[in-house]
Design an enzyme around this catalytic site. Structure first.
Site, mmCIF file in Angstrom:
data_model
loop_
_atom_site.group_PDB
_atom_site.id
_atom_site.type_symbol
_atom_site.label_atom_id
_atom_site.label_comp_id
_atom_site.label_asym_id
_atom_site.label_seq_id
_atom_site.Cartn_x
_atom_site.Cartn_y
_atom_site.Cartn_z
ATOM 1 C CD GLU A 1 57.742 54.869 17.082
ATOM 2 O OE1 GLU A 1 56.489 54.785 17.181
ATOM 3 O OE2 GLU A 1 58.499 54.792 18.054
ATOM 4 C CD GLU B 1 59.855 47.751 19.020
ATOM 5 O OE1 GLU B 1 60.115 48.873 18.524
ATOM 6 O OE2 GLU B 1 59.600 47.571 20.230
ATOM 7 C CG ASP C 1 63.656 57.072 18.062
ATOM 8 O OD1 ASP C 1 63.195 57.030 16.906
ATOM 9 O OD2 ASP C 1 63.219 56.378 19.010
ATOM 10 C CG ASP D 1 60.920 57.597 21.310
ATOM 11 O OD1 ASP D 1 61.233 56.389 21.247
ATOM 12 O OD2 ASP D 1 59.830 58.032 20.861
ATOM 13 C CB SER D 2 63.377 53.383 24.513
ATOM 14 O OG SER D 2 64.694 53.434 24.010
ATOM 15 C CE LYS E 1 63.916 54.015 15.909
ATOM 16 N NZ LYS E 1 62.487 54.205 16.228
HETATM 17 O O1 KIV Z 1 63.160 54.332 21.212
HETATM 18 C C1 KIV Z 1 63.695 53.260 20.960
HETATM 19 O O2 KIV Z 1 64.625 52.784 21.608
HETATM 20 C C2 KIV Z 1 63.166 52.545 19.823
HETATM 21 C C3 KIV Z 1 63.358 51.073 19.870
HETATM 22 C C4 KIV Z 1 62.250 50.479 20.662
HETATM 23 C C5 KIV Z 1 63.431 50.530 18.535
HETATM 24 O O3 KIV Z 1 62.572 53.108 18.964
#
Ligand code: KIV
Length: 286
Positions: A119, A186, A87, A48-49, A117
């Site tokens: 968090e 991270e 993500d 989600d970056s 994934k």
């Molecule tokens: O969104 C993303 O790219 C991430 C990384 C910072 C690990 O979660």
């Protein structure tokens, strides 16, 4: 396209058993996924970056499931054999286990990704367990978790003190026991990453800025090539300045069009003389 066999969970666990580091980068679009596939990346994270690297937001919080689905499906098309992880964006899993399962299911059904994934630590273990029970491989993300950056006091090293480090060790165990096949650490100290990796029994531990002792490494693609204009974090290694190459090309294009040097004769097409004359005659007769 590459001839590599599909990277699956058994392939990843075999690499870990053989002591071979797992390679992993973020990716958000088809052409980059194509290149990452050719380069032989084991895993790809559609993070989600993308809210920051692709959409220009200041954080990852505005990213929606629809954004993630569109980008993850594009990456899947470019990288058919890499292990692609979608993500889960902000508030797509935090509200409840059911919300988490539904959105993880959307990821799998609509993008063809291999895993998701999310968090968070022990407080998210029931989300991981629910998603895994639904037959979807799920991984965790501990340490600096960008969706909670405000609560964590910003984008900074996590687990510096023994007490906070112990909590991250406990969180990792809780996620592994919930069924996470992998945990990303991270920005935690190297020593802490080493301890968690050593204690992992059936879980792959990956590092982003957390040192060499994990089972593999992740970086943000844009940081590798000077493609994110706002900053480059210390943990990122820059392998080339694609941003500079592109900028120079763009400036040259602007100059050539302005000075009427582009397009050159070989870049456009003419009509047969007789067709041209017939056209002129038709227009004359109007
Ligand atoms: O969104 C993303 O790219 C991430 C990384 C910072 C690990 O979660």
């Amino acid at each position: 396209m590459s001839e590599r066999k599909k990277v699956t969970l058994p392939v990843l666990f075999e690499k870990v058993a053989n002591g071979e580091p797992i390679t992993w980068l973020t990716c958000y679009d088809y052409p980059t996924a194509y290149l990452q596939e050719q380069a032989g990346l084991d895993m790809i994270l559609v993070g989600d970056s993308l809210g920051m690297t692709m959409l220009g937001y200041d954080s990852t919080l505005p990213v929606t499931m629809d954004d993630m689905i569109r980008h993850t499906a594009a990456v899947r098309r470019g990288a058919p054999t890499a292990f692609v992880i979608g993500d889960m964006p902000y508030m797509s899993y935090q509200p409840s286990v059911e919300t988490a399962i539904r959105n993880a299911g959307r990821f799998m059904a609509e993008t063809g990704c291999d895993a998701i994934k999310l968090e968070g630590g022990a407080e998210m273990a029931d989300r991981i367990a629910g998603i895994v029970r639904a037959g979807i491989p799920a991984m965790g993300h501990l340490g600096l978790t960008p969706q909670s950056a405000s609560a964590l006091g910003g984008f900074r090293l996590q687990g510096k003190g023994a007490l906070q480090a112990k909590k991250i060790v406990d969180d990792a165990k809780a996620l592994e026991e919930a069924g996470a096949f992998c945990i990303l650490l991270e920005l935690v100290p190297d020593e802490l990453c080493g301890i968690i990796t050593e204690r992992a029994e059936n879980c792959i531990i990956m590092s982003l800025g957390s040192g060499p002792h994990a089972h593999g490494q992740l970086l943000i693609y844009h940081d590798l090539f000077g493609l994110y204009p706002k900053f480059t974090p210390r943990m990122a290694k820059v392998y080339g300045n694609a941003g500079e190459v592109i900028l120079n090309g763009l400036k040259q294009y602007v100059q050539e069009v302005t000075e009427k040097e582009f397009p050159e004769r070989e870049r456009y097409f003419g009509m047969k003389r007789e067709e041209y004359e017939e056209l002129l005659a038709m227009l004359d007769g109007e």
